[in-house]
Design a protein around this motif. Structure first.
Motif, PDB file in Angstrom:
ATOM      1  N   MET A 267       0.850  -1.183   0.000  1.00 24.78           N
ATOM      2  CA  MET A 267       0.000   0.000   0.000  1.00 24.78           C
ATOM      3  C   MET A 267       0.889   1.237   0.000  1.00 24.78           C
ATOM      4  O   MET A 267       1.959   1.245   0.603  1.00 24.78           O
TER       5      MET A 267
ATOM      6  N   ASN B  83      -2.863   3.786   1.996  1.00 24.24           N
ATOM      7  CA  ASN B  83      -3.128   3.866   3.433  1.00 24.24           C
ATOM      8  C   ASN B  83      -2.930   5.324   3.864  1.00 24.24           C
ATOM      9  O   ASN B  83      -1.804   5.792   4.024  1.00 24.24           O
TER      10      ASN B  83
ATOM     11  N   THR C 181      -3.318   8.422   6.445  1.00 24.31           N
ATOM     12  CA  THR C 181      -3.472   8.706   7.878  1.00 24.31           C
ATOM     13  C   THR C 181      -3.338  10.202   8.118  1.00 24.31           C
ATOM     14  O   THR C 181      -2.421  10.842   7.592  1.00 24.31           O
TER      15      THR C 181
ATOM     16  N   TYR D 161      -2.479  13.298  10.509  1.00 25.05           N
ATOM     17  CA  TYR D 161      -1.668  13.627  11.679  1.00 25.05           C
ATOM     18  C   TYR D 161      -1.879  15.102  12.036  1.00 25.05           C
ATOM     19  O   TYR D 161      -0.937  15.825  12.320  1.00 25.05           O
TER      20      TYR D 161
END
Ligand SMILES: *[C@@H]1O[C@H](CO)[C@@H](O)[C@H](O)[C@H]1NC(C)=O
Ligand SMILES: *[C@@H]1O[C@H](CO)[C@@H](O)[C@H](O)[C@H]1NC(C)=O
Ligand SMILES: *[C@@H]1O[C@H](CO)[C@@H](O)[C@H](O)[C@H]1NC(C)=O
Ligand SMILES: *[C@@H]1O[C@H](CO)[C@@H](O)[C@H](O)[C@H]1NC(C)=O
Ligand SMILES: *[C@@H]1O[C@H](CO)[C@@H](O)[C@H](O)[C@H]1NC(C)=O
Length: 280
Positions: free
Chosen positions: A50, A86, A88, A90
């Motif tokens: 990924m 993937n 994410t 932050y």
């Protein structure tokens, strides 16, 4: 007779040895094809393939303004990019690119350290083995006490510029060699529901709508980053943003605005298939 037999044996031995060398060589070289691509590693890491996208930012990246956690621009970006990625977030509220950026205590007072540099989120980005990093920081730097105050050096703006260059270089030098995108933050307008009120937190319209949009293309040239993603223009600039469907407070995007942000970022990442791909 003896002599020619010896020569034949020698030749045979040499041929065997050469053959052995070639075989060994081929074995050792097998993981690298002509484009220098580590084929063996690509198959070994099949589960790991990924593309990791790490989104750096403030409360906008943390999802302030979204109606639910799955409607933040990070969540919408994750859905737009799909299964090979993937993604994410932050994001940390109130944080600045400025290394000595201040927090807003209230509308009349700033205090404390709110630098993104000093968050655990920053450490987690560094450890995330990212293939792509997006940076959307500047909205809190645009607070009067930060942009026009001591945190930003003299003349105002030099510290923001220097900190930005430092952060991009640190990210670029990570072992995973991520492609780093500089994201122009959303516009700043008066709160659409209270148009007579000034922008929230004493943020500067001049900084967010004029200075930073011109600053990021310069930072791109200076750092050799992967690109600028112009979310400000994608949102229509101040005209497009100044409506209650887009933002409640004039700063944080609501769901439809977050969708536009996600789309702009997804397009930039997808267009970039010359960089890392899901097979890389
Ligand atoms: C090297 O391997 C990669 C991954 O399998 C492939 O995409 C690329 O086309 C190959 N290049 C050559 C020159 O064989
Ligand atoms: C977001 O989450 C809510 C539940 O909190 C769910 O009803 C909705 O379908 C989700 N939306 C998307 C687009 O995933
Ligand atoms: C995506 O990345 C996060 C953070 O590194 C990790 O916790 C998670 O397991 C990853 N998800 C997948 C499906 O690989
Ligand atoms: C904040 O982070 C910087 C660099 O990451 C570090 O040099 C500094 O000591 C930190 N300051 C505090 C108060 O933690
Ligand atoms: C608000 O910003 C202005 C500059 O834009 C600055 O002069 C003023 O001190 C700031 N006020 C507060 C309370 O930070």
């Amino acid at each position: 007779m003896m002599r020619s037999a010896f020569i034949q044996i020698s030749i045979a031995a040499a041929a065997l040895w050469l053959g052995f060398l070639c075989l060994t060589n081929r074995d050792e070289g097998a993981s690298w094809n002509q484009s220098g691509y580590n084929v063996a590693r690509a198959t070994e890491t099949a589960d790991d393939r990924m593309i990791v996208v790490s989104c750096v930012g403030d409360s906008i990246t943390a999802g302030g303004g979204a109606s639910a956690p799955n409607m933040t621009y990070v969540s919408q970006l994750s859905r737009a990019l799909g299964a090979g990625f993937n993604v994410t977030g932050y994001g940390v509220s109130s944080t600045t690119m400025l290394k000595h950026g201040l927090c807003s205590k209230d509308t009349t007072h700033c205090e404390g350290l709110c630098a993104y540099w000093n968050t655990t989120a920053y450490q987690r980005v560094i450890a995330s083995q990212p293939d792509v990093i997006t940076i959307m920081l500047g909205t809190n730097d645009a607070k009067g006490c930060n942009w026009w105050g001591p945190p930003n050096g003299s003349p105002s703006g030099v510290a923001y510029h220097a900190a930005y260059v430092d952060m991009v270089k640190i990210f670029q030098s990570l072992p995973s060699k991520p492609r780093v995108y500089l994201v122009i933050p959303p516009p700043l307008v008066n709160p659409p529901t209270h148009p007579d009120d000034p922008p929230v937190w004493n943020m500067s319209k001049q900084v967010l709508n004029e200075i930073i949009p011109k600053e990021l293309p310069k930072l791109l040239v200076e750092t050799g980053a992967a690109g600028v993603i112009d979310v400000w223009t994608a949102l229509g600039g101040t005209d497009g943003y100044e409506q209650p469907s887009m933002t409640a407070d004039g700063c944080h995007p609501k769901d439809p605005a977050a969708a536009i942000i996600a789309q702009a970022i997804a397009e930039a990442i997808q267009k970039d298939q010359g960089g890392k791909t899901a097979a890389d």
